[in-house]
Design a protein around this motif. Structure first.
Motif, PDB file in Angstrom:
ATOM      1  N   GLY A   1       0.792  -1.220   0.000  1.00  0.00           N
ATOM      2  CA  GLY A   1       0.000   0.000   0.000  1.00  0.00           C
ATOM      3  C   GLY A   1       0.828   1.276   0.000  1.00  0.00           C
ATOM      4  N   SER A   2       2.153   1.168  -0.058  1.00  0.00           N
ATOM      5  CA  SER A   2       2.993   2.363  -0.111  1.00  0.00           C
ATOM      6  C   SER A   2       3.182   2.781  -1.567  1.00  0.00           C
ATOM      7  CB  SER A   2       4.351   2.085   0.536  1.00  0.00           C
ATOM      8  OG  SER A   2       5.000   1.033  -0.138  1.00  0.00           O
ATOM      9  N   PRO A   3       3.455   4.053  -1.782  1.00  0.00           N
ATOM     10  CA  PRO A   3       3.518   4.516  -3.168  1.00  0.00           C
ATOM     11  C   PRO A   3       4.815   4.165  -3.863  1.00  0.00           C
ATOM     12  CG  PRO A   3       3.972   6.309  -1.676  1.00  0.00           C
ATOM     13  CD  PRO A   3       3.620   5.130  -0.822  1.00  0.00           C
ATOM     14  N   GLU A   4       4.733   3.927  -5.156  1.00  0.00           N
ATOM     15  CA  GLU A   4       5.899   3.821  -6.011  1.00  0.00           C
ATOM     16  C   GLU A   4       5.928   5.059  -6.901  1.00  0.00           C
ATOM     17  OE1 GLU A   4       5.485   0.216  -8.136  1.00  0.00           O
ATOM     18  OE2 GLU A   4       5.813  -1.063  -6.394  1.00  0.00           O
ATOM     19  N   PRO A   5       7.074   5.711  -7.015  1.00  0.00           N
ATOM     20  CA  PRO A   5       7.098   6.956  -7.781  1.00  0.00           C
ATOM     21  C   PRO A   5       6.858   6.721  -9.264  1.00  0.00           C
ATOM     22  CG  PRO A   5       9.316   6.288  -7.185  1.00  0.00           C
ATOM     23  CD  PRO A   5       8.385   5.360  -6.466  1.00  0.00           C
ATOM     24  N   CYS A   6       6.184   7.670  -9.866  1.00  0.00           N
ATOM     25  CA  CYS A   6       5.988   7.670 -11.301  1.00  0.00           C
ATOM     26  C   CYS A   6       6.866   8.757 -11.899  1.00  0.00           C
ATOM     27  CB  CYS A   6       4.516   7.947 -11.615  1.00  0.00           C
ATOM     28  SG  CYS A   6       4.192   7.978 -13.381  1.00  0.00           S
TER      29      CYS A   6
ATOM     30  N   TYR B   1      -6.356  14.602  -6.168  1.00  0.00           N
ATOM     31  CA  TYR B   1      -5.344  13.559  -6.273  1.00  0.00           C
ATOM     32  C   TYR B   1      -5.511  12.565  -5.118  1.00  0.00           C
ATOM     33  CZ  TYR B   1      -3.134  16.860  -2.992  1.00  0.00           C
ATOM     34  OH  TYR B   1      -2.885  17.707  -1.948  1.00  0.00           O
ATOM     35  N   SER B   2      -4.801  11.439  -5.201  1.00  0.00           N
ATOM     36  CA  SER B   2      -4.877  10.416  -4.150  1.00  0.00           C
ATOM     37  C   SER B   2      -3.860  10.696  -3.047  1.00  0.00           C
ATOM     38  CB  SER B   2      -4.610   9.037  -4.743  1.00  0.00           C
ATOM     39  OG  SER B   2      -5.645   8.675  -5.621  1.00  0.00           O
ATOM     40  N   ASN B   3      -4.033  10.005  -1.921  1.00  0.00           N
ATOM     41  CA  ASN B   3      -3.073  10.077  -0.829  1.00  0.00           C
ATOM     42  C   ASN B   3      -1.870   9.185  -1.119  1.00  0.00           C
ATOM     43  OD1 ASN B   3      -4.769  11.750   0.767  1.00  0.00           O
ATOM     44  ND2 ASN B   3      -5.927   9.951   1.441  1.00  0.00           N
ATOM     45  N   ASN B   4      -0.777   9.446  -0.401  1.00  0.00           N
ATOM     46  CA  ASN B   4       0.420   8.594  -0.441  1.00  0.00           C
ATOM     47  C   ASN B   4       0.975   8.421  -1.849  1.00  0.00           C
ATOM     48  OD1 ASN B   4       0.654   7.862   2.391  1.00  0.00           O
ATOM     49  ND2 ASN B   4      -1.252   6.726   2.069  1.00  0.00           N
ATOM     50  N   VAL B   5       1.222   9.526  -2.508  1.00  0.00           N
ATOM     51  CA  VAL B   5       1.765   9.421  -3.862  1.00  0.00           C
ATOM     52  C   VAL B   5       2.997  10.315  -4.018  1.00  0.00           C
ATOM     53  CG1 VAL B   5      -0.418   8.789  -4.946  1.00  0.00           C
ATOM     54  CG2 VAL B   5       0.167  11.194  -4.694  1.00  0.00           C
ATOM     55  N   GLN B   6       3.830   9.950  -4.971  1.00  0.00           N
ATOM     56  CA  GLN B   6       5.000  10.765  -5.296  1.00  0.00           C
ATOM     57  C   GLN B   6       5.285  10.635  -6.788  1.00  0.00           C
ATOM     58  OE1 GLN B   6       8.456  10.726  -2.670  1.00  0.00           O
ATOM     59  NE2 GLN B   6       9.781  10.612  -4.472  1.00  0.00           N
TER      60      GLN B   6
ATOM     61  N   VAL C   1      10.857  18.320 -11.223  1.00  0.00           N
ATOM     62  CA  VAL C   1       9.704  18.669 -10.400  1.00  0.00           C
ATOM     63  C   VAL C   1       9.238  17.419  -9.663  1.00  0.00           C
ATOM     64  CG1 VAL C   1       7.354  19.597 -10.375  1.00  0.00           C
ATOM     65  CG2 VAL C   1       9.012  20.414 -12.082  1.00  0.00           C
ATOM     66  N   ILE C   2       9.086  17.547  -8.343  1.00  0.00           N
ATOM     67  CA  ILE C   2       8.555  16.446  -7.529  1.00  0.00           C
ATOM     68  C   ILE C   2       7.248  16.897  -6.892  1.00  0.00           C
ATOM     69  CG2 ILE C   2       8.864  15.250  -5.341  1.00  0.00           C
ATOM     70  CD1 ILE C   2      11.510  14.483  -6.045  1.00  0.00           C
ATOM     71  N   PHE C   3       6.241  16.018  -6.944  1.00  0.00           N
ATOM     72  CA  PHE C   3       4.983  16.246  -6.241  1.00  0.00           C
ATOM     73  C   PHE C   3       4.785  15.119  -5.236  1.00  0.00           C
ATOM     74  CE2 PHE C   3       0.334  15.204  -6.177  1.00  0.00           C
ATOM     75  CZ  PHE C   3      -0.022  16.218  -5.312  1.00  0.00           C
ATOM     76  N   TYR C   4       4.463  15.496  -3.987  1.00  0.00           N
ATOM     77  CA  TYR C   4       4.308  14.523  -2.908  1.00  0.00           C
ATOM     78  C   TYR C   4       3.006  14.791  -2.160  1.00  0.00           C
ATOM     79  CZ  TYR C   4       4.816  12.455   1.717  1.00  0.00           C
ATOM     80  OH  TYR C   4       4.584  11.768   2.888  1.00  0.00           O
ATOM     81  N   SER C   5       2.269  13.727  -1.845  1.00  0.00           N
ATOM     82  CA  SER C   5       1.105  13.843  -0.961  1.00  0.00           C
ATOM     83  C   SER C   5       1.217  12.805   0.158  1.00  0.00           C
ATOM     84  CB  SER C   5      -0.200  13.643  -1.733  1.00  0.00           C
ATOM     85  OG  SER C   5      -0.381  12.296  -2.108  1.00  0.00           O
TER      86      SER C   5
END
Length: 261
Positions: A24-29, A49-54, A117-121
């Motif tokens: 359930g942890s995010p994998e970066p795209c 956007y969804s939670n736990n994303v990068q 550019v990095i986006f994190y939630s």
């Protein structure tokens, strides 16, 4: 699994698939953007956007071109979610800024060919996300140290490009000041401009903002002048041509026509 979209100039829409791991942890795209201009945005934008994303985007230009990046919309959970912009092809390069909310003219410019550019939630309270535009910029500006010379807007006397941002700093030495004269100015008056600062950077006092031709010269109080040229996204014109010369300080005070070579 879901995907987000990136629209680029002159090419079909591309997608980047993103997948949660079994824990359930995010994998970066990751996305690599190489067209000369385009737009990208958070997944599902303008839906939350969804939670736990990068996500990581790298914008890569070539040759003598830099990258200009502007955020047109930003809506994040300000405590915990963020966008970070780095001056280079990875997060190991200098951090240019961190964005947690919309700011007027949230713009960045690379010093070389790449921006990252990095986006994190985090795990809670998703929001609308962001929408960003990029464009490749022709390299312009520089440091001017000769006792006299000329410089001009990109492509002069042909129309300058959109999204120009050029900075020239004129450095004299000793007891000499800088005299600057604009011999031609043709800009989009509403939105494009030249600003002249009394010192070696734009942090020093503003001497004048120029949007049209006026028969006048500007003089530094010390050794340096800085000139900033800016154009927005529409309606370009011929631009400008300027001359500078170093002036002996005492002659300037006495208002004599005496220049130092």
């Amino acid at each position: 699994m879901y995907n987000f979209s990136v629209r680029r100039a002159g090419s079909a829409e591309i997608t980047c698939d993103w997948l949660y791991s079994t824990e359930g942890s995010p994998e970066p795209c990751r996305g690599n953007l190489t067209d000369w201009m385009g737009e990208f945005f958070s997944p599902r934008y303008p839906i939350n956007y969804s939670n736990n994303v990068q996500w990581t985007w790298t914008i890569h230009s070539t040759g003598n071109r830099t990258v200009g990046l502007t955020f047109a919309d930003v809506d994040l959970e300000t405590c915990c979610d963020y966008i970070r912009v780095y001056d280079g092809p990875s997060t190991l390069h200098p951090l240019l800024g961190e964005i947690r909310e919309y700011r007027n003219k949230s713009s960045f410019k690379s010093s070389n060919n790449d921006l990252t550019v990095i986006f994190y939630s985090d795990a809670s309270v998703p929001s609308r996300g962001f929408h960003a535009n990029w464009v490749f910029l022709e390299s312009c500006g520089g440091n001017l140290t000769d006792s006299m010379g000329e410089f001009f807007s990109p492509r002069y006397p042909n129309n300058y490009p959109d999204y120009s941002q050029c900075t020239w700093t004129i450095y004299s030495t000793g007891n000499r000041t800088v005299s600057l004269t604009f011999t031609d100015v043709d800009l989009e008056k509403c939105c494009d401009y030249i600003r002249v600062y009394d010192g070696p950077s734009t942090l020093h006092p503003l001497l004048d903002e120029i949007r049209e031709y006026r028969n006048q010269s500007l003089k530094s109080s010390n050794n340096d002048l800085t000139v900033l040229f800016y154009s927005d996204h529409s309606i370009t014109s011929r631009g400008f041509h300027a001359n500078w010369v170093f002036v002996a300080g005492m002659c300037l005070l006495q208002q004599e026509n005496c220049f130092s070579g």
